[in-house]
Write a protein that holds these residues in place. Sequence first.
Motif, PDB file in Angstrom:
ATOM      1  N   GLU A 286      50.284  47.712  44.966  1.00 52.63           N
ATOM      2  CA  GLU A 286      49.336  47.980  43.887  1.00 52.63           C
ATOM      3  C   GLU A 286      50.071  48.120  42.560  1.00 52.63           C
ATOM      4  O   GLU A 286      51.082  48.817  42.480  1.00 52.63           O
ATOM      5  CB  GLU A 286      48.568  49.272  44.168  1.00 52.63           C
ATOM      6  N   PRO A 287      49.597  47.460  41.490  1.00 50.10           N
ATOM      7  CA  PRO A 287      50.232  47.617  40.178  1.00 50.10           C
ATOM      8  C   PRO A 287      50.090  49.053  39.677  1.00 50.10           C
ATOM      9  O   PRO A 287      49.187  49.787  40.087  1.00 50.10           O
ATOM     10  CB  PRO A 287      49.460  46.631  39.287  1.00 50.10           C
ATOM     11  N   SER A 288      50.951  49.418  38.815  1.00 46.73           N
ATOM     12  CA  SER A 288      50.909  50.762  38.252  1.00 46.73           C
ATOM     13  C   SER A 288      49.645  50.956  37.421  1.00 46.73           C
ATOM     14  O   SER A 288      49.170  50.020  36.758  1.00 46.73           O
ATOM     15  CB  SER A 288      52.153  50.997  37.385  1.00 46.73           C
ATOM     16  N   ASP A 289      49.111  52.170  37.441  1.00 49.50           N
ATOM     17  CA  ASP A 289      47.866  52.444  36.713  1.00 49.50           C
ATOM     18  C   ASP A 289      48.057  52.460  35.205  1.00 49.50           C
ATOM     19  O   ASP A 289      47.087  52.318  34.452  1.00 49.50           O
ATOM     20  CB  ASP A 289      47.288  53.794  37.158  1.00 49.50           C
ATOM     21  N   ASP A 290      49.292  52.654  34.752  1.00 52.07           N
ATOM     22  CA  ASP A 290      49.515  52.729  33.296  1.00 52.07           C
ATOM     23  C   ASP A 290      49.669  51.349  32.651  1.00 52.07           C
ATOM     24  O   ASP A 290      49.867  51.235  31.442  1.00 52.07           O
ATOM     25  CB  ASP A 290      50.750  53.585  32.994  1.00 52.07           C
ATOM     26  N   VAL A 291      49.583  50.289  33.468  1.00 52.74           N
ATOM     27  CA  VAL A 291      49.663  48.932  32.930  1.00 52.74           C
ATOM     28  C   VAL A 291      48.322  48.544  32.315  1.00 52.74           C
ATOM     29  O   VAL A 291      47.260  48.904  32.833  1.00 52.74           O
ATOM     30  CB  VAL A 291      50.049  47.934  34.038  1.00 52.74           C
ATOM     31  N   GLU A 292      48.371  47.836  31.193  1.00 52.12           N
ATOM     32  CA  GLU A 292      47.148  47.403  30.529  1.00 52.12           C
ATOM     33  C   GLU A 292      46.320  46.535  31.478  1.00 52.12           C
ATOM     34  O   GLU A 292      46.858  45.693  32.188  1.00 52.12           O
ATOM     35  CB  GLU A 292      47.501  46.629  29.261  1.00 52.12           C
ATOM     36  N   GLU A 293      45.001  46.750  31.472  1.00 56.08           N
ATOM     37  CA  GLU A 293      44.139  46.124  32.467  1.00 56.08           C
ATOM     38  C   GLU A 293      44.196  44.607  32.433  1.00 56.08           C
ATOM     39  O   GLU A 293      44.190  43.943  33.473  1.00 56.08           O
ATOM     40  CB  GLU A 293      42.695  46.592  32.254  1.00 56.08           C
TER      41      GLU A 293
ATOM     42  N   LYS B 191      47.335  43.544  34.144  1.00 53.70           N
ATOM     43  CA  LYS B 191      47.679  44.340  35.326  1.00 53.70           C
ATOM     44  C   LYS B 191      48.035  43.454  36.508  1.00 53.70           C
ATOM     45  O   LYS B 191      48.960  43.766  37.270  1.00 53.70           O
ATOM     46  CB  LYS B 191      46.501  45.249  35.672  1.00 53.70           C
ATOM     47  N   TYR B 192      47.310  42.366  36.667  1.00 55.58           N
ATOM     48  CA  TYR B 192      47.535  41.479  37.804  1.00 55.58           C
ATOM     49  C   TYR B 192      48.144  40.149  37.380  1.00 55.58           C
ATOM     50  O   TYR B 192      48.048  39.161  38.114  1.00 55.58           O
ATOM     51  CB  TYR B 192      46.220  41.244  38.539  1.00 55.58           C
TER      52      TYR B 192
END
Length: 741
Positions: free
Chosen positions: A64-71, A74-75
């Motif tokens: 799972e990508p980090s939650d602090d990455v811009e949406e 993110k992927y």
Amino acid sequence: MFWKFDLHTTSHIDTLLEKEDVTLTEVMDEEDVLQECKAQNHKLVDFLVRPQCMVDLVTYITQEPSDDVEEKIKYKYPNISCELLTSDVGQINDRLGEDESLLMKLYGFLQRDSPLNPLLASFFSKVLSILIGRKPEQIVEFLRKREDFVDLMIKHIGTSAIMDLLLRMLTCIEPQQLRQDVLNWLNEEKVIQRLVDMVQPSQDEDRHSNASQSLCEIIRLSRDQMFQVQGCSEPDPLLATLEKQETVEQLLSNIFDKEKNDSAIVSVIQILLTLFETRRPAFEGHLEICPPGMSHPSFSVNQSILEAVRPRLKDFHQLLLEPPKKNIMKTTWGMLDPPVGNTRLSVVRLVASLLQTNTHIINMELINLNTLGVILDMYFNYIWNNFLHIQVEICTAMILAMPPAQSENPEINRDQDQEPVRESHLIKHLFQKCQFIQRILDAWSSNEKEQGEGGRRRGYMGHLTRIANSIVHNSDKGPNGAKIQQLISEDDKERWEAFTSGQLADTNKRNTVDLVSLIQTPVTRCQNVCKVHRVFTLEIEANIALFEACCKEKIQQFEDAGSDEEDIWDEKDITFAPEAQRCPRSSGSTDSEESTDSEEEDVKRDPFEPNNASSDDRMEETPWVSTHQCSLKVSFATVPYRNKHLTSYSLITVIMLSLCDVPVSDQWPRDEAAQPANSPGRKAGGSDAEETITTETVTNGSMKETVSLTVDASDNTPYPFPPVTNPSLTTQPFTSQCMWN
């Protein structure tokens, strides 16, 4: 030419990869990284197959990508990683498929708790699917060593990407023996039974839907594979397990022996409908059947399925009477309390499928339950549900058209020495118990009464018309015709005959569209039109020759030479050979005097000389290029090669429309100096003294075309020629009963 001068640019990735400390993310940030990878850029592929890069790529699609990455990004890297790993490059496939540590890292995604991230699941499924196709032996061996593989697949079956992966294992594994080994392995792991257990009220709707769809696809894929693979001695073990009576009984027990659940019931019925799909016989114990209207002798349905369903017909019948509770539904025309619901609609579809098998024991059970009567009640109560209406129409059409079931005994009608009439219990039940004829006549009369009072036509009337026509057709020509006529009572016969010859016949007449009359041209008009020579301004062949000569002079052959060779694109004086400067006119022309003068003037002058702007008959200064040559002895004014409007095609369309008497608008630009359309014109040359020539000048965009028509004097009606802006309409061939001159 492109490759000779080496005009392609070098990718920035090559320069980037020359750095010693270049990172994977830097490479993945390059816009053309995917294109370069698929083109098998050696530097890039060598960089990607490094051990650490492969680990990072697999990590991106399984973690799972980090939650602090811009949406919005993110992927980004997981998506690019998936595309790189599935770019079908041999080195990447080899490194990933043969490295067990990488496969274990990839497999670890399945060991996560439910629910899986659907996007990452799609990346995981895509990567493993391509490995199954490219490295089947290694991947199958790896998965068979994982004792929890089937458990994890069933656990995550609610995720569509995992369901797709399971189906991929059944279709993309080659060779055939390896596929058979996989089927045997999955059957030993009881994958069918586990999927069946997913379709019960205790599971959620996603599991119901995906498990049901998986079982349906296994049935279809297995049957298709059986037909495609010739000489396959081993039956498909998964299909054989699905068709077992105990498997079907377990499915039915899941929905009837527990609380009613709409999603589970619909999913089970969908599996049954797939099992009832007609197919060629493969095993012993199959009952030969044939759908109505077909005479294919090789369709069959497994008898064990019917044996499992028959005791449950009363439960399905009860679902029609008491479906799972539904809330009142508000519609545009009123309230539905209760609505039909997906459950009852699915049950009606199942009844239609059961009737198609034409099995005596099934037919008798439906008759005893009066299931057909309940379905007809629903038909007339839910007047706007066409999904229901079409299924009821299918049921009645099959009953009327099918011959009596094989187990039914024929009955001899000895009155008046008539021929033996074989008894059909379904038809007898439909006409007597269900009062089929009376209900049709009453519904028709009630609808006409409502419409006469200003009401709306009922939604089932179209299907009711088709049902009535089916009765008429089968009573005359069907296999049960004598029985149908016999079952129409004396009280209803007179009313029915009046209905079929009156109201039904009128409705059929209104519903019949005479398409031929829309395009048919009267013969006399065709005979007149066939005498007409439609001639437009010529110069087709001459202008083609001029254009080709220009091209030959302008474009030279490329020869291998050094950098000192002459620039091929320098402007040079162009000289034409005498035969290129003046080309013969097209033969077979019957142009008017005006167009002849114009032709001679055009041929004499330089084709690249600027045109006289004051002349109405000239166009902008561009080389002339022909756009069309027509074998109908029709010639057209040529148009500039950069003119996108295919005027010649437009005029053909207009001529065809006018020949067919299709009304067209007369609002189109005309040359104010043109002759009136009804002027008598000049007498046409030839033996027919009745012909005259009518000319019109059509302006279309930046050009004008002079239309000369030779019209029979007995019908000297000018045809309108509006501009047609869609040349694609003219690509279809025009068919007429006359021959063009």
